[in-house]
Design a protein around this motif. Structure first.
Motif, mmCIF file in Angstrom:
data_model
loop_
_atom_site.group_PDB
_atom_site.id
_atom_site.type_symbol
_atom_site.label_atom_id
_atom_site.label_comp_id
_atom_site.label_asym_id
_atom_site.label_seq_id
_atom_site.Cartn_x
_atom_site.Cartn_y
_atom_site.Cartn_z
ATOM 1 N N ILE A 135 0.863 -1.179 0.000
ATOM 2 C CA ILE A 135 0.000 0.000 0.000
ATOM 3 C C ILE A 135 0.896 1.223 0.000
ATOM 4 N N ALA A 136 0.701 2.094 -0.991
ATOM 5 C CA ALA A 136 1.554 3.264 -1.162
ATOM 6 C C ALA A 136 0.727 4.543 -1.166
ATOM 7 N N LEU A 195 5.650 5.537 1.443
ATOM 8 C CA LEU A 195 5.269 6.952 1.421
ATOM 9 C C LEU A 195 6.204 7.665 0.461
ATOM 10 N N ILE A 196 5.641 8.275 -0.566
ATOM 11 C CA ILE A 196 6.423 9.110 -1.477
ATOM 12 C C ILE A 196 5.992 10.555 -1.258
ATOM 13 N N ASN A 197 6.886 11.332 -0.626
ATOM 14 C CA ASN A 197 6.621 12.754 -0.400
ATOM 15 C C ASN A 197 6.969 13.515 -1.673
ATOM 16 N N ASN A 198 5.967 13.606 -2.556
ATOM 17 C CA ASN A 198 6.181 14.186 -3.880
ATOM 18 C C ASN A 198 5.673 15.618 -3.988
ATOM 19 N N LEU A 218 3.237 3.281 8.874
ATOM 20 C CA LEU A 218 4.440 2.715 8.267
ATOM 21 C C LEU A 218 5.105 1.708 9.209
ATOM 22 N N ARG A 219 4.998 1.951 10.512
ATOM 23 C CA ARG A 219 5.609 1.034 11.484
ATOM 24 C C ARG A 219 4.931 -0.337 11.475
ATOM 25 N N ARG A 220 3.741 -0.417 10.931
ATOM 26 C CA ARG A 220 3.035 -1.704 10.842
ATOM 27 C C ARG A 220 3.439 -2.496 9.597
ATOM 28 N N SER A 221 4.263 -1.894 8.753
ATOM 29 C CA SER A 221 4.710 -2.572 7.534
ATOM 30 C C SER A 221 5.951 -3.400 7.821
ATOM 31 N N ALA A 269 8.860 -0.967 5.345
ATOM 32 C CA ALA A 269 8.440 0.399 4.996
ATOM 33 C C ALA A 269 9.539 1.148 4.240
ATOM 34 N N ARG A 270 9.100 1.932 3.258
ATOM 35 C CA ARG A 270 10.013 2.743 2.458
ATOM 36 C C ARG A 270 9.470 4.167 2.369
ATOM 37 N N ILE A 271 10.358 5.149 2.566
ATOM 38 C CA ILE A 271 9.998 6.555 2.397
ATOM 39 C C ILE A 271 10.905 7.150 1.339
#
Length: 255
Positions: free
Chosen positions: A10-11, A89-92, A141-144, A147-149
């Motif tokens: 999920i992203a 999470l992609i902070n775009n 994210l901690r539940r993944s 996780a990737r940021i």
């Protein structure tokens, strides 16, 4: 409870209704990732999500303005209730602060003449908005398990490249707003990476290159798909991938 399987990633991508964010959403959806289209405008977000679903992707619109903490918190609650976690999470979302509507508009970011309100506005989105969004999404994210940021940076964030009078960016006008905001973002990326390293999260700043988008009045020479590809690569890194890095498609960038 989550309605999704534990295997489907999920992203969330901010500013994903157009441009590079939209391109990354399309590529992740094509890989089977559930994509959450973060957009300030609910209608534009829903149009993008509908388009991705029509192409066979699993996409959902999420109303989110990175400069409005209330919308960010509401988005986090919505994701929690529906999906239960976040893997990417992609902070775009980002702004240049200059000339996005009229290319003939006077350049307004020279350090000696810049209005502080412009600097504040750019930092509000490009730096403070990333902190707001990342911190709201961290519990998810901690539940993944992986996780990737990815923070969307710019070659302009490289102080090394920009300080070279004979370098490839020597022709860029000095900027007191956009360029320092992206340099601050890369510095912030390292700090998040160092804090989250023990949790197995990989956090990197990635420069997509000079992409043909609204933000540069379509003067870029890379396609949206080309610019998005490197974001997707870092959003889907394996466990042995780098963290606290600053990268482009060609590899590590100098700070």
């Amino acid at each position: 409870m989550s309605e999704h399987t534990t295997t489907q990633r999920i992203a969330l991508i901010t500013g994903a209704n157009k441009g590079i964010g939209r391109g990354a959403a399309e590529q992740l959806a094509a890989q089977g990732t559930t994509v959450l289209i973060g957009a300030r405008d609910p209608r534009r977000g829903e149009e993008a999500a509908t388009s991705l679903r029509a192409a066979g992707g699993d996409a959902h619109a999420i109303t989110l303005d990175v400069t409005d903490p209330a919308t960010v918190q509401a988005a986090a609650q919505q994701i929690d209730q529906r999906f239960g976690r976040l893997d990417i999470l992609i902070n775009n979302a980002g702004i240049t602060g200059s000339g996005q509507v009229d290319p003939n508009e006077a350049y307004d970011q020279l350090p000696s003449t810049v209005e502080l309100d412009i600097v504040r506005k750019v930092f509000e989105t490009n730096v403070f908005g990333v902190i707001t969004t990342t911190n709201a999404m961290l519990p998810l994210l901690r539940r993944s398990p992986a996780a990737r940021i990815v923070n969307v940076a710019s070659h302009a964030a490289s102080t090394t490249l920009l300080s070279d009078p004979d370098g490839p960016f020597a022709g860029l006008l000095p900027s007191a707003a956009y360029t320092p905001s992206k340099a601050a973002l890369t510095a912030l990326t390292v700090q998040y990476a160092n804090e989250l390293r023990k949790d197995g999260m990989l956090v990197n700043a990635v420069a997509p290159g000079y992409v043909d988008t609204d933000s540069n009045n379509h003067t870029g020479f890379l396609t949206v798909a080309q610019g998005a590809a490197v974001l997707v690569r870092f959003a889907t890194l394996g466990a042995d991938g780098p963290t606290a890095g600053f990268f482009s498609e060609d590899g590590p960038l100098p700070w």
